[in-house]
Design an enzyme around this catalytic site. Structure first.
Site, short mmCIF file in Angstrom:
data_model
loop_
_atom_site.label_atom_id
_atom_site.label_comp_id
_atom_site.label_asym_id
_atom_site.label_seq_id
_atom_site.Cartn_x
_atom_site.Cartn_y
_atom_site.Cartn_z
N ARG A 1 0.22 -21.42 5.64
CA ARG A 1 0.49 -20.84 4.32
C ARG A 1 -0.74 -20.15 3.73
O ARG A 1 -0.76 -19.83 2.55
CB ARG A 1 1.01 -21.93 3.38
N CYS B 1 -6.53 -1.74 -6.55
CA CYS B 1 -5.25 -1.88 -7.26
C CYS B 1 -4.33 -2.81 -6.48
O CYS B 1 -3.73 -3.71 -7.05
CB CYS B 1 -4.60 -0.52 -7.44
N GLY C 1 -0.03 -0.82 -10.91
CA GLY C 1 0.85 0.04 -10.14
C GLY C 1 1.22 1.31 -10.89
O GLY C 1 1.95 1.25 -11.89
N HIS D 1 3.12 0.61 -14.49
CA HIS D 1 3.04 1.59 -15.57
C HIS D 1 3.42 3.00 -15.12
O HIS D 1 3.33 3.36 -13.95
CB HIS D 1 1.64 1.61 -16.18
N TYR E 1 2.39 6.83 -16.24
CA TYR E 1 1.53 7.69 -17.05
C TYR E 1 2.41 8.63 -17.89
O TYR E 1 3.45 9.09 -17.42
CB TYR E 1 0.57 8.49 -16.17
#
Length: 307
Positions: free
Chosen positions: A169, A189, A211, A250, A252
């Protein structure tokens, strides 16, 4: 809750979140939700965003490849960038020389100078993704230094663990290194991915702290789906699922109108990805080893990158 022993089967199917008939609808519904419910926030670039915190989608990799079809996704860029990450390179000019200029703005002289990296060569992004994947913990000097044998090769450890202990794991690769963040032209990111093996299939979950739904996310979906295909190939497994978890998801503000156009389009069948020869190690993959079949997307939609 008590479960009868007879219901516990080692071969039971992996639980799956409910997904619409076409995987791409998950992405389109995420975009719609952010447009409808997102909070207006300022951001580093000064562009402004609509933002939602916490989203997830699950894309099947079984006999299809999630290269979005409601606009053309830059497949060559996805492939070249991933091979560049795997190489451990941090030189944006290597990608530029192959016609992939997605890192040019972050490696430009003006941008590096604005971050205080005036002594750094143009194109030197600092210890970004590839460096963290292959040399985590090594001391970064510059993009031209030889880091062979330095730091932790997380990517190779992932592959080795899948081969030797597939039920582990802790099959994790992390690009978020707090010590190195001040040296990066752009902090990661897509920060952390985990791999999971069951019933002869390899699945991957990505945690993406930030993102950009218009430009970045379609690219990231394809990139980690491709990485899963590659690792599955060299470990003798079949691709399973790609689970995409977003932190700050998000849009833009200057992408809203282009995305409205995209939302009007019906998804077409996902293409298939073929690996054309038997490859033994992750470093041996080449551009010509991959073939996308049946990709028939809607036309490109232009969106400006926020820097």
């Amino acid at each position: 809750m008590l479960v009868e022993g007879s219901e516990l089967q080692s071969g039971a199917q992996q639980p799956r979140t409910e997904a619409p008939q076409h995987g791409e609808l998950q992405y389109l519904r995420q975009v719609e939700h952010i447009m409808r419910c997102g909070f207006k926030k300022e951001d580093r670039t000064g562009t402004g965003t609509l933002s939602v915190f916490g989203m997830q989608a699950r894309y099947s990799l079984r006999d299809e490849f999630p290269l979005l079809t409601t606009k053309r996704v830059f497949w060559k860029g996805v492939l070249e960038e991933l091979l560049w990450f795997i190489k451990g390179s941090t030189n944006a000019k290597e990608l530029s020389s192959k016609g992939v200029r997605i890192w040019d703005a972050n490696g430009s002289r003006d941008f590096l100078d604005s971050l205080g990296f005036s002594a750094r060569q143009e194109g030197d992004l600092g210890p970004v993704y590839g460096f963290q994947w292959r040399h985590f913990g090594a001391d970064y000097k510059d993009m031209d230094s030889d880091y062979s044998g330095q730091g932790v090769d997380q990517l190779q450890k992932v592959i080795d663990t899948i081969k030797t202990n597939p039920d582990d794991r802790r099959i994790i690769m992390c690009a978020w290194n707090p010590k190195d963040l001040p040296l990066m032209a752009l902090p990661p990111c897509h920060a952390l991915c985990q791999f999971y093996v069951v019933n002869g299939e390899l699945s991957c979950q990505l945690y993406q702290r930030s993102g950009d739904m218009g430009l970045g996310v379609p690219f990231n979906i394809a990139s980690y789906a491709l990485l899963t295909y590659m690792i599955a190939h060299i470990t003798g497994l079949q691709p399973g699922d790609f689970v995409h978890t977003l932190g700050d998801a998000h849009i833009y503000l200057n992408h809203i109108e282009p995305l409205k156009i995209q939302l009007q389009r019906e998804p077409r069948p996902f293409p298939k990805l073929r690996i054309l020869r038997k490859v033994e190690t992750i470093d041996d993959f080449k551009v010509e080893d991959f073939q996308i079949e049946g990709y028939n997307p809607h036309p490109t939609i232009k969106m400006e990158m926020a820097v």
